[in-house]
Scaffold this active site. Sequence first.
Site, PDB file in Angstrom:
ATOM      1  N   ASP A 102       0.845  -1.196   0.000  1.00  0.00           N
ATOM      2  CA  ASP A 102       0.000   0.000   0.000  1.00  0.00           C
ATOM      3  C   ASP A 102       0.890   1.259   0.000  1.00  0.00           C
ATOM      4  O   ASP A 102       1.947   1.268   0.655  1.00  0.00           O
ATOM      5  CB  ASP A 102      -0.884  -0.026   1.261  1.00  0.00           C
ATOM      6  CG  ASP A 102      -2.003   1.000   1.218  1.00  0.00           C
ATOM      7  OD1 ASP A 102      -2.436   1.374   0.111  1.00  0.00           O
ATOM      8  OD2 ASP A 102      -2.458   1.422   2.308  1.00  0.00           O
TER       9      ASP A 102
ATOM     10  N   HIS B 143      -7.678   9.619   5.391  1.00  0.00           N
ATOM     11  CA  HIS B 143      -7.010   8.530   6.108  1.00  0.00           C
ATOM     12  C   HIS B 143      -7.067   8.843   7.594  1.00  0.00           C
ATOM     13  O   HIS B 143      -6.759   9.953   8.004  1.00  0.00           O
ATOM     14  CB  HIS B 143      -5.542   8.449   5.686  1.00  0.00           C
ATOM     15  CG  HIS B 143      -5.331   7.856   4.328  1.00  0.00           C
ATOM     16  ND1 HIS B 143      -4.535   8.448   3.372  1.00  0.00           N
ATOM     17  CD2 HIS B 143      -5.789   6.704   3.774  1.00  0.00           C
ATOM     18  CE1 HIS B 143      -4.526   7.684   2.293  1.00  0.00           C
ATOM     19  NE2 HIS B 143      -5.271   6.626   2.502  1.00  0.00           N
ATOM     20  N   GLY B 144      -7.450   7.868   8.405  1.00  0.00           N
ATOM     21  CA  GLY B 144      -7.492   8.087   9.853  1.00  0.00           C
ATOM     22  C   GLY B 144      -8.881   8.485  10.317  1.00  0.00           C
ATOM     23  O   GLY B 144      -9.859   8.344   9.564  1.00  0.00           O
TER      24      GLY B 144
ATOM     25  N   HIS C 155     -10.013   5.138  -0.703  1.00  0.00           N
ATOM     26  CA  HIS C 155      -9.163   5.078   0.494  1.00  0.00           C
ATOM     27  C   HIS C 155      -9.907   5.749   1.644  1.00  0.00           C
ATOM     28  O   HIS C 155     -10.889   6.453   1.437  1.00  0.00           O
ATOM     29  CB  HIS C 155      -7.843   5.807   0.222  1.00  0.00           C
ATOM     30  CG  HIS C 155      -6.874   4.985  -0.575  1.00  0.00           C
ATOM     31  ND1 HIS C 155      -5.633   4.641  -0.116  1.00  0.00           N
ATOM     32  CD2 HIS C 155      -6.989   4.410  -1.800  1.00  0.00           C
ATOM     33  CE1 HIS C 155      -5.020   3.907  -1.014  1.00  0.00           C
ATOM     34  NE2 HIS C 155      -5.816   3.756  -2.064  1.00  0.00           N
ATOM     35  N   GLY C 156      -9.396   5.541   2.858  1.00  0.00           N
ATOM     36  CA  GLY C 156      -9.964   6.226   4.025  1.00  0.00           C
ATOM     37  C   GLY C 156     -11.387   5.815   4.334  1.00  0.00           C
ATOM     38  O   GLY C 156     -12.213   6.647   4.712  1.00  0.00           O
ATOM     39  N   ALA C 157     -11.699   4.512   4.207  1.00  0.00           N
ATOM     40  CA  ALA C 157     -13.103   4.088   4.354  1.00  0.00           C
ATOM     41  C   ALA C 157     -13.516   3.842   5.810  1.00  0.00           C
ATOM     42  O   ALA C 157     -14.713   3.719   6.088  1.00  0.00           O
ATOM     43  CB  ALA C 157     -13.357   2.844   3.517  1.00  0.00           C
ATOM     44  N   SER C 158     -12.549   3.780   6.727  1.00  0.00           N
ATOM     45  CA  SER C 158     -12.940   3.609   8.139  1.00  0.00           C
ATOM     46  C   SER C 158     -13.789   4.792   8.566  1.00  0.00           C
ATOM     47  O   SER C 158     -13.434   5.946   8.289  1.00  0.00           O
ATOM     48  CB  SER C 158     -11.694   3.561   9.046  1.00  0.00           C
ATOM     49  OG  SER C 158     -10.940   2.422   8.781  1.00  0.00           O
TER      50      SER C 158
ATOM     51  N   ASN D 126     -10.645   0.595   0.920  1.00  0.00           N
ATOM     52  CA  ASN D 126      -9.520   0.406   1.867  1.00  0.00           C
ATOM     53  C   ASN D 126      -9.889   0.734   3.311  1.00  0.00           C
ATOM     54  O   ASN D 126     -10.387   1.842   3.596  1.00  0.00           O
ATOM     55  CB  ASN D 126      -8.376   1.353   1.497  1.00  0.00           C
ATOM     56  CG  ASN D 126      -7.582   0.870   0.315  1.00  0.00           C
ATOM     57  OD1 ASN D 126      -8.004  -0.033  -0.410  1.00  0.00           O
ATOM     58  ND2 ASN D 126      -6.422   1.455   0.102  1.00  0.00           N
TER      59      ASN D 126
ATOM     60  N   THR E 218      -7.876   2.141   9.812  1.00  0.00           N
ATOM     61  CA  THR E 218      -8.099   2.671  11.171  1.00  0.00           C
ATOM     62  C   THR E 218      -9.096   1.828  11.981  1.00  0.00           C
ATOM     63  O   THR E 218      -8.858   1.574  13.167  1.00  0.00           O
ATOM     64  CB  THR E 218      -8.587   4.137  11.075  1.00  0.00           C
ATOM     65  OG1 THR E 218      -7.584   4.859  10.362  1.00  0.00           O
ATOM     66  CG2 THR E 218      -8.768   4.768  12.434  1.00  0.00           C
TER      67      THR E 218
HETATM   68  P1  13P Z   1      -8.431   4.383   6.935  1.00  0.00           P
HETATM   69  O1  13P Z   1      -7.308   4.242   7.914  1.00  0.00           O
HETATM   70  O2  13P Z   1      -9.059   5.714   7.032  1.00  0.00           O
HETATM   71  O3  13P Z   1      -9.374   3.253   6.983  1.00  0.00           O
HETATM   72  O4  13P Z   1      -7.760   4.356   5.461  1.00  0.00           O
HETATM   73  C1  13P Z   1      -7.198   3.164   4.983  1.00  0.00           C
HETATM   74  C2  13P Z   1      -6.523   3.368   3.681  1.00  0.00           C
HETATM   75  O5  13P Z   1      -6.965   4.112   2.848  1.00  0.00           O
HETATM   76  C3  13P Z   1      -5.298   2.587   3.419  1.00  0.00           C
HETATM   77  O6  13P Z   1      -4.664   2.979   2.245  1.00  0.00           O
END
Ligand code: 13P
Length: 287
Positions: free
Chosen positions: A82, A180-181, A208-211, A230, A233
Site C-alpha cells: 500500500d 485517512h485516519g 481510500h480512508g473508508a474507516s 480500503n 483505522t
Molecule cells: P483508513 O485508515 O481511514 O481506513 O484508510 C485506509 C486506507 O486508505 C489505506 O490505504
Amino acid sequence: MSLVNLTEAFKYAENTGGAIGAFNVSSWEMIAAIAIASEEAEFPVVIQAQWPFLKHAGPLRVAQYVSDITKGAKIPTVLQLDHSKNWEPVMECLRAGFTSVMIDASHLPFAENIKVVAEVVKVAHAMGVTVESELGKVAGREDDVVVNEADATFTDPDEAATFIQKTGIDALAVSVGTVHGAYKGEPLLDFERLGKINDKVNIPLVLHGASGVPENALQRAIGLGVLKVNFSTDLKDAWILSMKKAVSTPGFEPLDCVKMSQDQIRQVVNSKIDILRKAFKEELNAN
Ligand code: 13P
C-alpha cells in the site's frame, strides 16, 4: 486457491457480486484474521501493508506466510503493497511475490507522477503484478504517509482519464472527500465528482480512508465505480481496544490477548465484507 492479482480478484468479485475490501495489517495475527474472515465469508480480500510493517516483518516472510495460509483456500486473495512513494519498497515486494503494488507519486507534479507510475507499471506488468495509483491527494495520516488538510486535493476527472491512458495502471485511487485516519465530523463525499470520474475512466476505482464512512455512503460509492475499498483505522482501533481489554483482565495471558485481538479483527473484516457485498447486490437489484 493461490494468490491472484487485483484484476483477477475483481473478475471473481464481479461474477459473484461485490466490491473488494482491502485491509491494512500491522501484525501477523491481523493477516491470519483477515484470511480467516475471507474464507468464512467466501469472498476475496486484499491483504495490504505499508512499508513500515513490511520493513519490520520482511516482505519475503510476509509473502510466504500469506501464501502458506491461503493455500488450499476456495477464495482468491490479493497481497498488495500500500502507498509506496518510491521504488525500493516496490522492487522488494515484486521480488518477494506480492501480486499487486500501489505506487503513490501524487506528491509530484502531474507529468512526473505519470513518468514514475508508467515505469512501475512496465516492470510490474512484466511480472503479472497489478498496479494501483492515486491522483489527487487524500488528506490524513496512514502510517508514514501524511497529507495535511491544506495540501489535500480532489481528483480531476479529465486528468484521471489522461493519467490512466498514459500510465496503464489497473486501479485508480480517487480523492473525493474521504480521509485517512479518524474523521473530525461526518464524512462528506463528493459523489458528483466520483460520478464524473467514473464516466471518464474505464478501470476500477479505489476508495481510500473508508474507516468511519457510513454504510450508505460506501454503497453509493460502489454504485459509482468503486470496486476496492480500503480500511485500516477501524482495524487498528479494534485491535488496540481488545488488547486494552485483555490486559486489564486479572490473570491475563499474552496468548489470550493475541487470540482476543485476532478474533476482533476477524469480526470487523466480516462486517465490512457484508457491507461491500450487499451494496453490489442492491445495485444489481435496482437495475
Ligand atoms: P483508513 O485508515 O481511514 O481506513 O484508510 C485506509 C486506507 O486508505 C489505506 O490505504
